[in-house]
Design a protein around this motif. Structure first.
Motif, short mmCIF file in Angstrom:
data_model
loop_
_atom_site.label_atom_id
_atom_site.label_comp_id
_atom_site.label_asym_id
_atom_site.label_seq_id
_atom_site.Cartn_x
_atom_site.Cartn_y
_atom_site.Cartn_z
N GLU A 1 0.99 -1.25 0.19
CA GLU A 1 -0.05 0.05 0.04
C GLU A 1 0.96 1.17 0.01
O GLU A 1 2.13 1.29 0.58
CB GLU A 1 -0.91 -0.04 1.14
N ARG A 2 0.38 2.35 -0.68
CA ARG A 2 1.09 3.58 -0.66
C ARG A 2 1.28 4.14 0.85
O ARG A 2 0.38 3.52 1.63
CB ARG A 2 0.26 4.59 -1.45
N VAL A 3 2.16 5.02 0.96
CA VAL A 3 2.86 5.67 2.13
C VAL A 3 1.06 6.30 3.06
O VAL A 3 0.52 6.97 2.04
CB VAL A 3 3.65 6.87 1.96
N GLU A 4 0.97 5.94 4.11
CA GLU A 4 -0.17 6.49 4.87
C GLU A 4 0.29 7.87 5.49
O GLU A 4 1.59 8.02 6.02
CB GLU A 4 -0.36 5.32 5.91
N ILE A 5 -0.64 8.75 5.21
CA ILE A 5 -0.25 10.07 5.79
C ILE A 5 -1.34 10.56 6.88
O ILE A 5 -2.76 10.33 6.48
CB ILE A 5 -0.37 10.96 4.70
#
Length: 229
Positions: free
Chosen positions: A118-122
């Motif tokens: 999954e992409r970077v969580e912000i």
């Protein structure tokens, strides 16, 4: 593929954060690392429920123009009878978070990592937003000190809006601590206990973001600040 929105940093400090975001995206894509990026607001307060148990655990308290966060600076100045140092018009909108919530947000983030791939969580690690001049008024009303509008040492807009949401954290259990005069007592107690260590020449800003800012702040005299006992 996801492409980051083009960044437009307003300072070297902000530029380093933008570079971080690029690196996080690269390592997630290249090495499949699970990464959470915390966008943190201005921290205020000195203790968490854990650190307050023993004085040796108390967090550092910076009050100078370089490392002191704005609300802690105001609370220190107010407790010592020093006019509050508001840069420019005070129309800068900032996000704030109590140190207890900072620790809580880190805990929540660790317990809720993104899945592999999954992409970077912000997460926006903030409790609320306020204009600097409104925060200054809150402290001035409590302490009785004046508000002093100074030439701004920073290259930034005199007035700005900040549209930021903490819905992700709140949905995972965060109950944010908001600015409250009663909570200021915690910081005031620390200031009163250690005020003998304060060097008043460090209260006014001493670092300027460019040559123009330095010229406009040339009238500031660090030795002019006097502490009222």
């Amino acid at each position: 593929a996801n492409i980051l929105h083009p960044a437009s940093p307003g300072s070297v400090y902000h530029a380093t954060k933008c570079l971080d975001a690029l690196l996080w995206q690269f390592y997630q894509k290249n090495d499949q690392l699970r990464i959470t990026d915390l966008h943190q607001g201005i921290v205020w307060g000195t203790n968490t429920p854990q650190t307050i148990r023993d004085e040796r655990l108390v967090n550092r308290f910076d009050y100078d123009g370089d490392y002191g966060t704005v609300l802690n600076r105001f609370l220190m100045q107010g407790a010592m009878g020093v006019p509050l140092t508001v840069y420019g018009t005070g129309g800068q909108t900032r996000a704030f978070i109590h140190i207890t919530d900072t620790a809580r947000c880190i805990e929540i983030s660790i317990n809720n990592p993104p899945k592999t791939g999954e992409r970077v969580e912000i997460f926006n690690q903030v409790a609320e937003t306020r204009r600097v001049r409104d925060v200054a008024k809150l402290v001035a009303d409590q302490t009785g000190v004046e508000v002093n509008l100074l030439p701004n040492p920073r290259q930034e807009a005199a007035e700005n809006e900040l549209d930021v949401s903490n819905r992700k954290f709140c949905s995972l259990g965060l109950d944010p601590i908001t600015l409250d005069a009663a909570l200021f007592d915690e910081v005031t107690e620390v200031v009163q206990k250690y005020k003998h260590r304060c060097n008043p020449t460090k209260i006014l800003p001493a670092s300027f973001w460019n040559k123009k800012r330095a010229e406009e702040c040339a009238s500031l005299d660090p030795s002019s600040v006097k502490i009222k006992n």
